[in-house]
Motif scaffolding. Structure first.
Motif, PDB file in Angstrom:
ATOM      1  N   ASN A 178      14.714  -3.639  13.164  1.00  0.00           N
ATOM      2  CA  ASN A 178      14.887  -2.326  13.756  1.00  0.00           C
ATOM      3  C   ASN A 178      13.606  -1.889  14.604  1.00  0.00           C
ATOM      4  N   ILE A 179      13.639  -2.242  16.055  1.00  0.00           N
ATOM      5  CA  ILE A 179      12.476  -1.691  16.698  1.00  0.00           C
ATOM      6  C   ILE A 179      11.905  -0.383  16.471  1.00  0.00           C
ATOM      7  N   TYR A 180      12.752   0.754  16.404  1.00  0.00           N
ATOM      8  CA  TYR A 180      12.384   2.137  16.348  1.00  0.00           C
ATOM      9  C   TYR A 180      11.599   2.297  15.054  1.00  0.00           C
ATOM     10  N   SER A 181      12.065   1.581  14.078  1.00  0.00           N
ATOM     11  CA  SER A 181      11.416   1.643  12.855  1.00  0.00           C
ATOM     12  C   SER A 181      10.097   0.945  12.747  1.00  0.00           C
ATOM     13  N   LEU A 182       9.761  -0.088  13.596  1.00  0.00           N
ATOM     14  CA  LEU A 182       8.399  -0.630  13.633  1.00  0.00           C
ATOM     15  C   LEU A 182       7.653   0.283  14.461  1.00  0.00           C
ATOM     16  N   ILE A 183       8.072   0.979  15.543  1.00  0.00           N
ATOM     17  CA  ILE A 183       7.309   2.118  16.313  1.00  0.00           C
ATOM     18  C   ILE A 183       6.833   3.119  15.133  1.00  0.00           C
ATOM     19  N   LYS A 184       7.901   3.571  14.296  1.00  0.00           N
ATOM     20  CA  LYS A 184       7.270   4.624  13.476  1.00  0.00           C
ATOM     21  C   LYS A 184       6.426   4.282  12.487  1.00  0.00           C
ATOM     22  N   TRP A 185       6.717   2.971  11.846  1.00  0.00           N
ATOM     23  CA  TRP A 185       5.383   2.311  11.136  1.00  0.00           C
ATOM     24  C   TRP A 185       4.161   2.339  11.626  1.00  0.00           C
TER      25      TRP A 185
ATOM     26  N   TRP B 213      -1.737   1.581  20.017  1.00  0.00           N
ATOM     27  CA  TRP B 213      -1.112   0.438  20.827  1.00  0.00           C
ATOM     28  C   TRP B 213      -0.595   0.824  22.176  1.00  0.00           C
ATOM     29  N   TYR B 214      -0.661   0.009  23.235  1.00  0.00           N
ATOM     30  CA  TYR B 214      -0.247   0.389  24.474  1.00  0.00           C
ATOM     31  C   TYR B 214       0.814  -0.496  25.210  1.00  0.00           C
ATOM     32  N   ARG B 215       0.865  -1.894  24.531  1.00  0.00           N
ATOM     33  CA  ARG B 215       2.085  -2.411  25.141  1.00  0.00           C
ATOM     34  C   ARG B 215       2.717  -3.307  24.270  1.00  0.00           C
ATOM     35  N   MET B 216       3.996  -3.367  24.268  1.00  0.00           N
ATOM     36  CA  MET B 216       4.961  -4.512  23.208  1.00  0.00           C
ATOM     37  C   MET B 216       5.960  -4.968  23.859  1.00  0.00           C
ATOM     38  N   TYR B 217       5.737  -5.988  23.773  1.00  0.00           N
ATOM     39  CA  TYR B 217       6.954  -7.450  24.205  1.00  0.00           C
ATOM     40  C   TYR B 217       8.004  -7.689  23.054  1.00  0.00           C
ATOM     41  N   VAL B 218       9.207  -7.372  23.345  1.00  0.00           N
ATOM     42  CA  VAL B 218      10.238  -7.606  22.202  1.00  0.00           C
ATOM     43  C   VAL B 218      10.940  -9.078  22.795  1.00  0.00           C
ATOM     44  N   TYR B 219      11.098  -9.932  21.854  1.00  0.00           N
ATOM     45  CA  TYR B 219      11.787 -11.222  22.133  1.00  0.00           C
ATOM     46  C   TYR B 219      12.980 -11.405  20.914  1.00  0.00           C
ATOM     47  N   ALA B 220      13.869 -12.108  21.510  1.00  0.00           N
ATOM     48  CA  ALA B 220      15.121 -12.496  20.819  1.00  0.00           C
ATOM     49  C   ALA B 220      14.337 -13.843  19.794  1.00  0.00           C
ATOM     50  N   ARG B 221      14.422 -13.461  18.689  1.00  0.00           N
ATOM     51  CA  ARG B 221      13.892 -14.396  17.661  1.00  0.00           C
ATOM     52  C   ARG B 221      14.052 -15.707  17.673  1.00  0.00           C
TER      53      ARG B 221
ATOM     54  N   LEU C  13      12.714 -13.188  26.258  1.00  0.00           N
ATOM     55  CA  LEU C  13      11.943 -11.825  26.377  1.00  0.00           C
ATOM     56  C   LEU C  13      13.224 -10.852  26.788  1.00  0.00           C
ATOM     57  N   LEU C  14      13.160  -9.792  25.826  1.00  0.00           N
ATOM     58  CA  LEU C  14      14.395  -8.694  26.001  1.00  0.00           C
ATOM     59  C   LEU C  14      13.777  -7.431  26.871  1.00  0.00           C
ATOM     60  N   ARG C  15      12.758  -7.011  26.199  1.00  0.00           N
ATOM     61  CA  ARG C  15      12.158  -5.996  26.506  1.00  0.00           C
ATOM     62  C   ARG C  15      10.927  -5.681  26.660  1.00  0.00           C
ATOM     63  N   THR C  16      10.051  -4.924  27.438  1.00  0.00           N
ATOM     64  CA  THR C  16       8.641  -4.599  27.557  1.00  0.00           C
ATOM     65  C   THR C  16       8.531  -2.985  27.274  1.00  0.00           C
ATOM     66  N   TYR C  17       7.916  -2.561  26.464  1.00  0.00           N
ATOM     67  CA  TYR C  17       7.603  -1.213  26.150  1.00  0.00           C
ATOM     68  C   TYR C  17       6.141  -0.794  26.363  1.00  0.00           C
ATOM     69  N   ASN C  18       5.862   0.313  26.943  1.00  0.00           N
ATOM     70  CA  ASN C  18       4.617   0.848  26.959  1.00  0.00           C
ATOM     71  C   ASN C  18       4.645   2.021  25.928  1.00  0.00           C
TER      72      ASN C  18
ATOM     73  N   GLU D  73      14.688   1.769  22.028  1.00  0.00           N
ATOM     74  CA  GLU D  73      16.093   1.710  21.508  1.00  0.00           C
ATOM     75  C   GLU D  73      15.857   1.001  19.883  1.00  0.00           C
ATOM     76  N   GLN D  74      16.826   1.474  19.090  1.00  0.00           N
ATOM     77  CA  GLN D  74      16.815   0.778  17.913  1.00  0.00           C
ATOM     78  C   GLN D  74      16.967  -0.781  18.083  1.00  0.00           C
ATOM     79  N   LYS D  75      18.009  -1.173  18.706  1.00  0.00           N
ATOM     80  CA  LYS D  75      18.321  -2.492  18.835  1.00  0.00           C
ATOM     81  C   LYS D  75      18.344  -2.944  20.251  1.00  0.00           C
ATOM     82  N   PRO D  76      17.313  -3.459  21.086  1.00  0.00           N
ATOM     83  CA  PRO D  76      17.630  -3.638  22.271  1.00  0.00           C
ATOM     84  C   PRO D  76      18.416  -5.059  22.482  1.00  0.00           C
ATOM     85  N   LYS D  77      19.447  -5.202  23.608  1.00  0.00           N
ATOM     86  CA  LYS D  77      20.023  -6.421  23.655  1.00  0.00           C
ATOM     87  C   LYS D  77      19.806  -6.879  25.196  1.00  0.00           C
TER      88      LYS D  77
END
Length: 80
Positions: A36-43, A52-60, A65-70, A76-80
């Motif tokens: 869960n990406i949202y739970s990772l951010i909370k942690w 942190w200032y940038r995060m890249y989310v990949y399908a494992r 590459l799925l999303r880039t967050y600043n 999102e909880q689970k980006p697709k």
């Protein structure tokens, strides 16, 4: 290439941090099994990694590459 999601630990994340006072970039934090990406951010916000200032989310499984967050973006909880 299609992305395979099995609703458990579907994401790998690389998190980057700002330059420190010595003009050196710290090593990025790599988290391989994320459910869960949202739970990772909370942690991150409650840990020593809160700057942190940038995060890249990949399908494992496919490494696509799925999303880039600043920092401060809507996450999102689970980006697709």
């Amino acid at each position: 290439m299609s992305v395979i999601f099995k609703n458990e630990n579907d994401y790998s994340v690389i998190i980057y941090f700002p330059m420190d006072l010595n003009k050196v970039y710290p090593k990025p934090l790599k988290v391989q099994y994320v459910h869960n990406i949202y739970s990772l951010i909370k942690w991150l916000e409650s840990s020593k990694y809160s700057n942190w200032y940038r995060m890249y989310v990949y399908a494992r499984r496919s490494r696509q590459l799925l999303r880039t967050y600043n920092y401060g973006d809507f996450v999102e909880q689970k980006p697709k």
